[in-house]
Design a protein around this motif. Structure first.
Motif, PDB file in Angstrom:
ATOM      1  N   ARG A  98      45.763  46.034  47.800  1.00  0.00           N
ATOM      2  CA  ARG A  98      46.804  45.004  47.885  1.00  0.00           C
ATOM      3  C   ARG A  98      48.138  45.493  47.334  1.00  0.00           C
ATOM      4  N   ASP A 151      43.303  42.197  40.686  1.00  0.00           N
ATOM      5  CA  ASP A 151      43.408  41.105  41.641  1.00  0.00           C
ATOM      6  C   ASP A 151      42.155  40.993  42.504  1.00  0.00           C
ATOM      7  N   ASP A 152      41.602  39.790  42.580  1.00  0.00           N
ATOM      8  CA  ASP A 152      40.416  39.478  43.388  1.00  0.00           C
ATOM      9  C   ASP A 152      39.132  40.134  42.879  1.00  0.00           C
ATOM     10  N   ASP A 167      39.143  38.476  38.080  1.00  0.00           N
ATOM     11  CA  ASP A 167      40.600  38.473  38.228  1.00  0.00           C
ATOM     12  C   ASP A 167      41.292  37.776  37.058  1.00  0.00           C
ATOM     13  N   SER A 169      44.989  36.723  35.160  1.00  0.00           N
ATOM     14  CA  SER A 169      46.435  36.580  35.291  1.00  0.00           C
ATOM     15  C   SER A 169      47.089  37.177  34.048  1.00  0.00           C
ATOM     16  N   THR A 317      46.825  45.843  36.882  1.00  0.00           N
ATOM     17  CA  THR A 317      47.011  46.540  38.152  1.00  0.00           C
ATOM     18  C   THR A 317      47.250  48.012  37.889  1.00  0.00           C
TER      19      THR A 317
END
Length: 343
Positions: A98, A151-152, A167, A169, A317
């Motif tokens: 992503r 993410d995911d 996941d 935040s 990330t």
């Protein structure tokens, strides 16, 4: 006749040796077929040390001990003052489609030794049993655990039904924060549990920070909660990882690899997968440290790539959204990279 017999035995020896090579190759994992699923990690099975004879070499910058097996293959690297160990294992490929087209393929598996290393520690009673287990261990290491919060990433729960992976935040939206999301999301906020630290600090999770990890909270989740590295509740010197990035970099535990001179660091050769990396993230470039991450390794374009939890990607990330996750090159983070430490 004797020459003829010698010729026959020589020929037979060559055949047997060739056959042995074929058998050895057939039993090795097929690394060429290692491809990662989207946003994941691919890893074949691991090997074991068994009763192999080991050799040890002392290396410098940083001071460390390299362990090789009887065939000369590097099995592990132990760094003085640090507990993180680079164990050689099957190659894995890390991807995050992503946020980047880049990938990182490495044979490094980052484990925690039971005690900080020092010269001669290979003679300690814990060493050989620990190494035998580590070389054959294919359970999640620091790099695989870090992937659990991208993410995911799928949710995972413990026996009590509490989610400990999935996941994450960065933090809740905040108009008061210049980046747009509030900091102060530690591992206990992600978990939603109260926590008592050995240095006397008691913390309660903030409801609006549930399932969130800021940059240093991400490191503390990976190494602290998941891998059981000691944690501090305060930003003070002592056993364990302190709370904030500046404290981890300045007086945290382990081996300081790159001291903070206030200028962009370029000594990439001292880095090892799993090292903590630290950055300036103020309004203007300078010596202060406000951001932290975990070094992942060299990517398929030859660049030094790292994990960190960031606002624009809204969580952990190693991708390039909102700035390339690179320690080298002309990007934002490479210009702000100041220091590194191996815990």
């Amino acid at each position: 006749m004797s020459q003829s017999r010698n010729g026959i035995w020589a020929t037979l020896a060559v055949v047997l040796i060739a056959a042995g090579v074929i058998v050895v190759v057939a039993l090795r994992p097929d690394r060429s077929a290692s491809t990662a699923p989207p946003g994941g990690v691919a890893a074949p099975g691991a090997a074991s040390v068994g009763s192999a004879e080991l050799t040890f070499a002392r290396l410098g910058k940083p001071s460390r001990t390299q362990v090789r097996d009887a065939a000369g293959r590097v099995l592990a690297v132990f760094t003085d003052k640090a507990r993180t160990v680079r164990v050689s294992g099957p190659e894995r490929t890390f991807t995050e489609p992503r946020f980047t087209t880049s990938s990182v393929t490495t044979d490094a598996w980052i484990r925690l030794a039971p005690t900080p290393w020092k010269a001669g520690e290979e003679k300690a009673a814990w060493f050989r049993p620990w190494l035998d287990k580590a070389v054959g261990d294919d359970s999640p290491d620091a790099l695989a655990i870090a992937m659990d919060y991208l993410d995911d990433a799928p949710a995972r729960k413990d026996a009590e039904g509490r989610q400990f992976a999935g996941d994450a935040s960065f933090g809740p939206l905040s108009a008061a924060d210049p980046d747009g999301r509030a900091e102060n999301s530690d591992f206990y906020d992600y978990l939603g549990v109260e926590w008592d630290f050995p240095d006397g600090k008691h913390e309660r999770p903030a409801k609006d920070h549930f399932r969130s990890l800021d940059c240093s909270g991400f490191i503390r989740m990976v190494y602290g909660y998941r891998m059981k590295y000691p944690l501090r509740g305060t930003n003070t010197k002592g056993a364990g990882l302190p709370r904030r990035a500046y404290a981890m970099a300045g007086f945290g535990p382990g081996a300081l690899l790159i001291p903070n001179t206030g200028r962009a660091a370029r000594d990439y050769g001292v880095l090892q997968e799993g090292d903590l990396v630290f950055f300036n993230h103020g309004a203007n470039a300078g010596p202060s440290i406000e951001h932290s991450g975990i070094y992942l390794g060299v990517d398929d374009a030859g660049h030094h790539r790292f994990f960190s939890s960031r606002v624009k990607a809204n969580g952990p990330t190693f991708g390039d959204f909102g700035g390339e996750s690179l320690l080298d090159g002309p990007g934002y983070w490479s210009g702000r990279f100041l220091s590194a430490r191996r815990v």
